[in-house]
Design a protein around this motif. Structure first.
Motif, short mmCIF file in Angstrom:
data_model
loop_
_atom_site.label_atom_id
_atom_site.label_comp_id
_atom_site.label_asym_id
_atom_site.label_seq_id
_atom_site.Cartn_x
_atom_site.Cartn_y
_atom_site.Cartn_z
N VAL A 6 0.85 -1.20 0.00
CA VAL A 6 0.00 0.00 0.00
C VAL A 6 0.89 1.24 0.00
CG1 VAL A 6 -1.65 1.36 1.35
CG2 VAL A 6 -1.95 -1.11 1.18
N TYR A 10 0.99 4.06 -3.05
CA TYR A 10 0.62 5.48 -2.89
C TYR A 10 1.83 6.41 -2.96
CZ TYR A 10 -4.17 4.30 -2.72
OH TYR A 10 -5.41 3.86 -3.12
N TYR A 17 -2.03 12.14 -7.86
CA TYR A 17 -3.32 11.78 -7.26
C TYR A 17 -4.37 12.88 -7.44
CZ TYR A 17 -6.76 9.80 -4.18
OH TYR A 17 -7.94 9.28 -3.71
N ARG A 29 -16.82 12.31 -2.43
CA ARG A 29 -16.06 13.05 -1.42
C ARG A 29 -16.86 14.28 -0.95
NH1 ARG A 29 -11.84 14.09 -4.54
NH2 ARG A 29 -10.69 12.18 -4.16
N GLY A 48 -7.42 7.48 6.24
CA GLY A 48 -7.04 7.43 4.84
C GLY A 48 -7.29 8.77 4.17
N ASP A 68 -3.18 8.81 7.73
CA ASP A 68 -2.92 8.00 6.53
C ASP A 68 -1.60 7.26 6.76
OD1 ASP A 68 -4.18 8.26 3.43
OD2 ASP A 68 -2.16 7.40 3.53
N ILE A 69 -1.41 6.21 5.96
CA ILE A 69 -0.20 5.39 6.10
C ILE A 69 0.89 5.83 5.13
CG2 ILE A 69 -0.72 3.57 4.39
CD1 ILE A 69 0.41 2.98 8.01
N ASP A 95 -1.66 3.94 11.02
CA ASP A 95 -2.33 2.81 10.38
C ASP A 95 -3.80 2.77 10.80
OD1 ASP A 95 -3.17 0.39 9.40
OD2 ASP A 95 -1.66 -0.83 10.45
N ALA A 96 -4.68 2.80 9.84
CA ALA A 96 -6.12 2.80 10.14
C ALA A 96 -6.56 1.51 10.82
CB ALA A 96 -6.91 2.99 8.85
N MET A 112 -13.20 7.61 3.26
CA MET A 112 -13.61 7.74 1.86
C MET A 112 -12.62 7.01 0.97
SD MET A 112 -15.07 11.61 1.67
CE MET A 112 -13.79 12.52 2.52
N TYR A 113 -13.11 6.03 0.23
CA TYR A 113 -12.30 5.26 -0.72
C TYR A 113 -11.12 4.59 -0.02
CZ TYR A 113 -14.91 8.59 -3.57
OH TYR A 113 -15.92 9.35 -4.12
C1 LIG Z 1 -7.93 5.91 -2.76
S1 LIG Z 1 -7.03 6.82 -1.56
C2 LIG Z 1 -8.31 7.86 -0.87
C3 LIG Z 1 -7.76 9.16 -0.32
C4 LIG Z 1 -8.81 10.17 0.14
N1 LIG Z 1 -9.67 9.60 1.16
C5 LIG Z 1 -9.63 10.71 -1.01
O1 LIG Z 1 -10.84 10.90 -0.85
O2 LIG Z 1 -9.07 11.01 -2.05
C6 LIG Z 1 -6.76 5.61 -0.27
C7 LIG Z 1 -5.89 6.14 0.86
O3 LIG Z 1 -5.91 5.17 1.92
C8 LIG Z 1 -4.62 5.14 2.48
N2 LIG Z 1 -4.44 3.87 3.23
C9 LIG Z 1 -4.39 2.61 2.74
N3 LIG Z 1 -4.20 1.73 3.73
C10 LIG Z 1 -4.13 2.45 4.88
C11 LIG Z 1 -3.97 2.09 6.25
N4 LIG Z 1 -3.84 0.81 6.64
N5 LIG Z 1 -3.95 3.09 7.16
C12 LIG Z 1 -4.10 4.38 6.79
N6 LIG Z 1 -4.26 4.77 5.51
C13 LIG Z 1 -4.28 3.82 4.56
C14 LIG Z 1 -3.69 5.28 1.28
O4 LIG Z 1 -2.38 5.64 1.66
C15 LIG Z 1 -4.43 6.35 0.47
O5 LIG Z 1 -4.00 7.63 0.82
#
Ligand SMILES: C[S@@+](CC[C@H](N)C(=O)[O-])C[C@H]1O[C@@H](n2cnc3c(N)ncnc32)[C@H](O)[C@@H]1O
Length: 204
Positions: A6, A10, A17, A29, A48, A68-69, A95-96, A112-113
């Motif tokens: 992941v 990213y 992005y 969003r 995230g 976010d990670i 980490d979420a 979101m997403y």
């Molecule tokens: C598709 S993006 C969505 C970003 C934002 N929410 C948006 O609306 O554009 C997914 C996000 O989730 C984050 N992510 C993935 N796994 C994660 C985790 N275990 N903990 C925190 N963030 C995480 C990624 O780094 C990325 O920034």
């Protein structure tokens, strides 16, 4: 997907992005943010948070923590917070699936997403429910597979895989036997492909 992949994914997406996924995912969003803004001033957690595209749109009396990670995504979010002087927003690397907050620390939690991107969606949901106070509100905006959308899902599956999403992810897989009460559920563009669910966190 594990955390290393992941982070790697990213790291690659961070520079593009906002241009690519900013507009593509904006409807869900912004609708989610508008729903949050109808609630009273809140301690709000966005998991995230990515590059922080939502942050300038929250009402300024919401105190927002974005986690976010991905360091590279967060670097863009931090620039945004400084540039737009978002004094109500704080950005943390976390980490979420293992949130460093006390139980019930937030009135509202937004994802979101994200829930189909994390390695263990159910662990992420359990953490969201833990840090949201009993009776608090949880918003999840995501793609969930339904028989009606299976054809479209198949056609965007390559994009989903490229993004690290699971195109076949269902709402039932996420909620399962959680005691989360869905109080509102609505499809959002493009093509009703995404869904916003608004949930009430059950009493502990
Ligand atoms: C598709 S993006 C969505 C970003 C934002 N929410 C948006 O609306 O554009 C997914 C996000 O989730 C984050 N992510 C993935 N796994 C994660 C985790 N275990 N903990 C925190 N963030 C995480 C990624 O780094 C990325 O920034």
């Amino acid at each position: 997907m594990d955390l290393t992949s992941v982070r790697k994914a990213y790291q690659r997406y961070a520079p593009i992005y906002d241009r690519v996924f900013g507009p593509a995912l904006n409807a869900g969003r912004m609708r989610t943010v508008r729903a949050v803004n109808r609630l009273p001033a809140a301690r709000l957690l966005e998991v995230g948070v990515g590059t922080g595209l939502s942050l300038p749109h929250y009402r300024r009396d919401h105190r927002v923590v974005g986690v976010d990670i991905s360091r590279e995504m967060l670097a863009v979010a931090k620039q945004r917070v400084e540039r737009d002087r978002l004094n109500n927003a704080e950005i943390l690397e976390m980490d979420a699936e293992s949130l460093a907050f006390a139980d019930g620390a937030f009135d509202v939690v937004v994802a979101m997403y994200v829930v189909s991107v994390v390695p263990h969606p159910r662990r992420c949901l359990d953490e969201i429910m833990r840090v949201c106070r009993p009776g608090g509100t949880i918003f999840i905006c995501n793609h969930f597979l339904s028989p009606r959308k299976a054809g479209i899902a198949r056609s965007i599956a390559p994009l989903g895989r490229w993004l690290g999403w699971r195109p076949e992810f269902t709402l039932h897989q996420l909620l399962g036997d959680s005691r989360l009460e869905v109080i509102n559920q609505r499809p959002v563009p493009p093509l009703g492909l995404f869904t916003i669910i608004e949930c009430r966190n059950p009493a502990a």
